[in-house]
Design a protein around this motif. Sequence first.
Motif, PDB file in Angstrom:
ATOM      1  N   ILE A 167      33.613 -21.371 -16.981  1.00  0.00           N
ATOM      2  CA  ILE A 167      33.337 -21.149 -15.552  1.00  0.00           C
ATOM      3  C   ILE A 167      32.069 -20.306 -15.453  1.00  0.00           C
ATOM      4  CG2 ILE A 167      34.196 -20.138 -13.414  1.00  0.00           C
ATOM      5  CD1 ILE A 167      35.824 -22.520 -14.245  1.00  0.00           C
ATOM      6  N   ALA A 168      31.148 -20.707 -14.588  1.00  0.00           N
ATOM      7  CA  ALA A 168      29.829 -20.075 -14.558  1.00  0.00           C
ATOM      8  C   ALA A 168      29.582 -19.280 -13.285  1.00  0.00           C
ATOM      9  CB  ALA A 168      28.743 -21.138 -14.706  1.00  0.00           C
ATOM     10  N   SER A 169      28.743 -18.242 -13.420  1.00  0.00           N
ATOM     11  CA  SER A 169      28.319 -17.438 -12.283  1.00  0.00           C
ATOM     12  C   SER A 169      26.916 -16.915 -12.559  1.00  0.00           C
ATOM     13  CB  SER A 169      29.293 -16.274 -12.067  1.00  0.00           C
ATOM     14  OG  SER A 169      29.008 -15.592 -10.874  1.00  0.00           O
ATOM     15  N   VAL A 170      26.119 -16.757 -11.506  1.00  0.00           N
ATOM     16  CA  VAL A 170      24.704 -16.400 -11.629  1.00  0.00           C
ATOM     17  C   VAL A 170      24.460 -14.992 -11.083  1.00  0.00           C
ATOM     18  CG1 VAL A 170      22.346 -17.108 -11.077  1.00  0.00           C
ATOM     19  CG2 VAL A 170      24.144 -18.827 -11.256  1.00  0.00           C
ATOM     20  N   MET A 171      23.704 -14.190 -11.825  1.00  0.00           N
ATOM     21  CA  MET A 171      23.280 -12.885 -11.308  1.00  0.00           C
ATOM     22  C   MET A 171      22.183 -13.115 -10.277  1.00  0.00           C
ATOM     23  SD  MET A 171      23.291  -9.661 -10.938  1.00  0.00           S
ATOM     24  CE  MET A 171      24.459  -9.055 -12.157  1.00  0.00           C
ATOM     25  N   PHE A 172      22.480 -12.744  -9.026  1.00  0.00           N
ATOM     26  CA  PHE A 172      21.593 -13.095  -7.916  1.00  0.00           C
ATOM     27  C   PHE A 172      20.575 -12.018  -7.573  1.00  0.00           C
ATOM     28  CE2 PHE A 172      22.020 -16.558  -4.565  1.00  0.00           C
ATOM     29  CZ  PHE A 172      22.138 -17.553  -5.517  1.00  0.00           C
ATOM     30  N   VAL A 193      21.365  -7.288 -18.635  1.00  0.00           N
ATOM     31  CA  VAL A 193      21.543  -8.347 -17.629  1.00  0.00           C
ATOM     32  C   VAL A 193      20.311  -8.374 -16.738  1.00  0.00           C
ATOM     33  CG1 VAL A 193      22.921  -9.123 -15.656  1.00  0.00           C
ATOM     34  CG2 VAL A 193      24.054  -8.109 -17.649  1.00  0.00           C
ATOM     35  N   GLN A 194      19.808  -9.566 -16.488  1.00  0.00           N
ATOM     36  CA  GLN A 194      18.634  -9.743 -15.635  1.00  0.00           C
ATOM     37  C   GLN A 194      18.933 -10.742 -14.522  1.00  0.00           C
ATOM     38  OE1 GLN A 194      15.253 -10.906 -18.013  1.00  0.00           O
ATOM     39  NE2 GLN A 194      15.500  -9.197 -19.455  1.00  0.00           N
ATOM     40  N   LYS A 195      18.146 -10.665 -13.465  1.00  0.00           N
ATOM     41  CA  LYS A 195      18.240 -11.631 -12.371  1.00  0.00           C
ATOM     42  C   LYS A 195      18.045 -13.046 -12.919  1.00  0.00           C
ATOM     43  CE  LYS A 195      16.311 -12.674  -7.779  1.00  0.00           C
ATOM     44  NZ  LYS A 195      16.085 -14.123  -8.004  1.00  0.00           N
ATOM     45  N   GLY A 196      18.912 -13.976 -12.493  1.00  0.00           N
ATOM     46  CA  GLY A 196      18.811 -15.351 -12.937  1.00  0.00           C
ATOM     47  C   GLY A 196      19.625 -15.682 -14.172  1.00  0.00           C
ATOM     48  N   VAL A 204      28.494 -16.488  -7.700  1.00  0.00           N
ATOM     49  CA  VAL A 204      27.365 -15.571  -7.539  1.00  0.00           C
ATOM     50  C   VAL A 204      27.823 -14.154  -7.879  1.00  0.00           C
ATOM     51  CG1 VAL A 204      25.843 -14.484  -5.844  1.00  0.00           C
ATOM     52  CG2 VAL A 204      26.176 -16.956  -5.817  1.00  0.00           C
ATOM     53  N   ILE A 205      27.014 -13.432  -8.645  1.00  0.00           N
ATOM     54  CA  ILE A 205      27.284 -12.029  -8.968  1.00  0.00           C
ATOM     55  C   ILE A 205      26.216 -11.170  -8.314  1.00  0.00           C
ATOM     56  CG2 ILE A 205      27.538 -10.316 -10.809  1.00  0.00           C
ATOM     57  CD1 ILE A 205      28.169 -12.635 -12.715  1.00  0.00           C
ATOM     58  N   ARG A 206      26.655 -10.110  -7.646  1.00  0.00           N
ATOM     59  CA  ARG A 206      25.730  -9.140  -7.071  1.00  0.00           C
ATOM     60  C   ARG A 206      26.054  -7.762  -7.647  1.00  0.00           C
ATOM     61  NH1 ARG A 206      22.716 -11.623  -3.299  1.00  0.00           N
ATOM     62  NH2 ARG A 206      23.580 -13.491  -2.290  1.00  0.00           N
ATOM     63  N   SER A 207      25.001  -7.007  -7.952  1.00  0.00           N
ATOM     64  CA  SER A 207      25.169  -5.719  -8.626  1.00  0.00           C
ATOM     65  C   SER A 207      26.113  -4.788  -7.888  1.00  0.00           C
ATOM     66  CB  SER A 207      23.806  -5.040  -8.794  1.00  0.00           C
ATOM     67  OG  SER A 207      22.939  -5.829  -9.563  1.00  0.00           O
ATOM     68  N   ALA A 208      26.010  -4.760  -6.563  1.00  0.00           N
ATOM     69  CA  ALA A 208      26.809  -3.828  -5.761  1.00  0.00           C
ATOM     70  C   ALA A 208      28.304  -4.100  -5.877  1.00  0.00           C
ATOM     71  CB  ALA A 208      26.382  -3.889  -4.301  1.00  0.00           C
TER      72      ALA A 208
END
Length: 211
Positions: free
Chosen positions: A78-83, A59-62, A37-41
């Motif tokens: 390796i994958a990660s999602v912008m939450f 970059v957009q949510k999802g 999971v990626i969070r902007s902060a």
Amino acid sequence: MRLGNLFSFKNGLNKAKEFFGFGTPIVNYLDVFGSSVIRSANLQGRVSLSRAELKNFDVQKGDVFFTRTSETAEEIGIASVMFDEPTDTVFSGFVLRARPLNKRLNDGFKAYCFRSASVRKQITSKASYTTRALTNGRILSEVLLPLPSLPEQTAIATVLSEMDAELAALEARREKTRALKQGMMQELLTGRIRLPTSGFEEASTQPARTP
């Protein structure tokens, strides 16, 4: 479902090193590799860029990001999602952006499904090799993903998220116990805490027994 029916893929931004360290937030390789999971902060990287670059590599949510290149196949894809909904954020050339074409995947489900053993095996087996292991949008488009209904995806993500929270709590308890043990060892070995020795003294005065 083929990932090519769910996402469009795009390579990230490449710029000279003097443009990095200030400016706009950027999703880097370690942001993707280190967490599902990626969070902007939490984004630490910054890059100076033009408005055209910001629009082209936004970059957009999802959005899902995949590591693109590494020394070994085990570290690519390796994958990660912008939450959350980032503001003026771009992504690095060391990762690939997968932008959803539709709403057939739950964001929470995305955070787990791409790191599952079946998906990871497909990605690593399809990797290309030159001096480094590589993947790209064409390769990832061919990966097959099990696609439960949206309600089931939500339920799966909820269960796995709760398990992650429990594991994190257990890990925190383990670290606290480990720190307590280290502190106790230090106190004992430096003599700050003295243990009763009468039992040891009595034992040492007893004559040795012969078989």
